[in-house]
Design a protein around this motif. Structure first.
Motif, PDB file in Angstrom:
ATOM      1  N   LYS A  43       0.951  -1.281   0.067  1.00 16.87           N
ATOM      2  CA  LYS A  43      -0.132  -0.013   0.102  1.00 16.87           C
ATOM      3  C   LYS A  43       0.792   1.247  -0.030  1.00 16.87           C
ATOM      4  N   GLY A  44       0.552   2.233  -0.943  1.00 18.39           N
ATOM      5  CA  GLY A  44       1.180   3.518  -1.041  1.00 18.39           C
ATOM      6  C   GLY A  44       2.801   3.203  -1.293  1.00 18.39           C
ATOM      7  N   ASP A  45       3.458   4.281  -1.043  1.00 16.92           N
ATOM      8  CA  ASP A  45       4.961   4.104  -1.484  1.00 16.92           C
ATOM      9  C   ASP A  45       5.892   3.990  -0.228  1.00 16.92           C
ATOM     10  N   PRO A  46       7.034   3.557  -0.568  1.00 21.22           N
ATOM     11  CA  PRO A  46       8.137   3.338   0.585  1.00 21.22           C
ATOM     12  C   PRO A  46       8.193   4.601   1.191  1.00 21.22           C
ATOM     13  N   PHE A  47       8.236   4.850   2.542  1.00 17.44           N
ATOM     14  CA  PHE A  47       8.563   5.915   3.187  1.00 17.44           C
ATOM     15  C   PHE A  47       9.884   6.100   3.900  1.00 17.44           C
ATOM     16  N   THR A  48      10.807   5.250   3.787  1.00 18.00           N
ATOM     17  CA  THR A  48      12.050   5.506   4.019  1.00 18.00           C
ATOM     18  C   THR A  48      13.160   4.987   2.861  1.00 18.00           C
ATOM     19  N   THR A  49      14.450   5.545   3.231  1.00 19.55           N
ATOM     20  CA  THR A  49      15.281   4.856   2.150  1.00 19.55           C
ATOM     21  C   THR A  49      16.486   4.003   2.903  1.00 19.55           C
ATOM     22  N   GLU A  50      16.591   2.807   2.894  1.00 21.11           N
ATOM     23  CA  GLU A  50      17.509   2.094   3.451  1.00 21.11           C
ATOM     24  C   GLU A  50      18.433   1.045   2.648  1.00 21.11           C
ATOM     25  N   TYR A  51      19.502   0.821   3.473  1.00 24.53           N
ATOM     26  CA  TYR A  51      20.474  -0.034   2.547  1.00 24.53           C
ATOM     27  C   TYR A  51      20.631  -1.257   3.587  1.00 24.53           C
ATOM     28  N   TYR A  52      20.797  -2.427   2.726  1.00 25.12           N
ATOM     29  CA  TYR A  52      21.277  -3.616   3.430  1.00 25.12           C
ATOM     30  C   TYR A  52      22.766  -3.892   3.479  1.00 25.12           C
ATOM     31  N   GLY A  53      23.535  -4.359   4.615  1.00 17.07           N
ATOM     32  CA  GLY A  53      24.917  -4.617   4.497  1.00 17.07           C
ATOM     33  C   GLY A  53      24.977  -5.912   5.045  1.00 17.07           C
ATOM     34  N   VAL A  54      26.062  -6.604   4.874  1.00 20.47           N
ATOM     35  CA  VAL A  54      26.684  -7.898   5.528  1.00 20.47           C
ATOM     36  C   VAL A  54      27.287  -7.283   7.090  1.00 20.47           C
ATOM     37  N   ALA A  55      26.747  -7.997   7.912  1.00 17.24           N
ATOM     38  CA  ALA A  55      27.032  -7.561   9.437  1.00 17.24           C
ATOM     39  C   ALA A  55      28.341  -8.497   9.903  1.00 17.24           C
ATOM     40  N   THR A  56      29.067  -8.193  10.563  1.00 18.12           N
ATOM     41  CA  THR A  56      30.274  -9.001  11.456  1.00 18.12           C
ATOM     42  C   THR A  56      30.132  -8.232  12.783  1.00 18.12           C
ATOM     43  N   LYS A  57      31.132  -8.815  13.655  1.00 15.36           N
ATOM     44  CA  LYS A  57      31.387  -8.301  14.909  1.00 15.36           C
ATOM     45  C   LYS A  57      32.401  -7.040  14.737  1.00 15.36           C
ATOM     46  N   LEU A  58      32.036  -6.215  15.681  1.00 13.40           N
ATOM     47  CA  LEU A  58      33.176  -4.693  15.740  1.00 13.40           C
ATOM     48  C   LEU A  58      34.651  -5.321  15.848  1.00 13.40           C
TER      49      LEU A  58
END
Length: 323
Positions: free
Chosen positions: A259-274
């Motif tokens: 429904k409607g449009d996306p209301f954020t812009t987000e990016y997926y990343g591969v995560a690892t431990k700090l």
């Protein structure tokens, strides 16, 4: 809808394997674009990726080994936190019993680069709300699970460059009066996953939606796919989640749509431990190669196989940012 419920049930049969390792990260013995940005609704709430300076900017790529890479090579396999319930992204195909999807294809590319074989992977299914914990406690080497990079999370985990661009959107039955992320949510029961950026967005601006847990109706869940089940059962009126995930859910169940449009812009990343800088740099090098080749790049081939039917019009991955 019955078919969709069947796929949901089949996909959740893999037992959760978050625990079972020692606290020091001991492993199990066996081996087992430029992308066009999504349209923004008027008055959209900016995603956390936009509230500070480039949280998705990552370390420069490198093929060099380091202490983390050496440890993974010595163990002989890569331990990866994934989803097993998100159709098209990370799910257990009920026909083959095999984990597959866009995220899984990237996992295999990372394993092949580091270990010489895409099969040298131990998959651990982890809920949305335990992704950071799994990394911090050494239960997994990396998490590849439609995980948005934002300013809060980069304090808790180290991320690769972005490998996909998405946005939060509303999923509801086709005949619903809900038209998107707006006042039509007022008084409606909305489901979202704990620890997700969708939950953060609703917390910041709910439009009167009822989404928090109560004693009688759990509307926040550990796994995002649980929201689709609640929607199918009529326990909630809508779901708020990444449009990339919601498109897969709409593909499972023809009775619902976005429904409607996306209301954020987000990016997926591969995560690892700090602190695992050598691993971050190595993954970024994998992503450099994964993006190469234009329309015949591994990224585009994975997109056409897994996502193009439900997320049309994407011409390539987001451009990497480095610091």
């Amino acid at each position: 809808m019955a078919a969709a419920c069947g796929l949901t049930a089949a996909a959740t049969m893999l037992p959760l394997v978050l625990g079972g390792g020692s606290g020091d990260g001991a492993r199990p013995g066996g081996r087992p674009l430029a992308q066009a940005p999504p349209a923004k609704a008027p008055g959209a709430v900016p995603a956390k990726a936009e509230t500070c300076t480039d949280p998705e900017a990552s370390l420069q790529p490198s093929s060099a080994d380091g202490p983390t890479i050496d440890r993974i090579k010595k163990a002989g396999h890569l331990v990866v936190g994934v989803d097993q319930n998100s159709f098209r992204w990370g799910y257990r195909d009920p026909a083959t019993g095999r984990l597959d999807g866009f995220d899984i294809a990237l996992v295999r590319a990372i394993a092949k680069n580091i270990l010489g074989s895409e099969s040298k992977v131990t998959y651990r299914a982890i809920p949305t709300n335990q992704r950071i914990e799994a990394l911090q406690e050494g239960k997994v080497d990396i998490v590849v699970r439609t995980m948005t990079v934002n300013c809060e999370r980069i304090k808790q985990a180290a991320f690769s460059t972005a490998y996909f661009q998405a946005g939060q959107q509303v999923l509801a039955p086709k005949g619903s009066p809900i038209t998107g992320y707006n006042d039509t949510l007022k008084g409606r029961k909305v489901c979202t996953a704990t620890g997700s950026t969708a939950y953060d967005a609703l917390k910041a601006k709910s439009y009167g939606a009822v989404f928090a847990d109560t004693a009688t109706a759990q509307r926040t869940v550990p796994n995002q796919l649980d929201c689709l089940v609640k929607l199918q059962l009529g326990l909630v009126d809508a779901v708020v989640t990444d449009n990339a995930l919601a498109a897969g859910q709409a593909a499972q169940d023809p009775a619902v749509d976005l429904k409607g449009d996306p209301f954020t812009t987000e990016y997926y990343g591969v995560a690892t431990k700090l602190g695992n800088d050598d691993l971050v740099r190595r993954i970024n090098q994998v992503l450099v190669d994964y993006r190469k080749g234009g329309n015949e790049s591994p990224w585009m081939k994975a997109y056409r196989r897994w996502l193009a039917a439900d997320l049309k019009g994407i011409t390539g991955p987001p451009a990497p940012k480095y610091r």
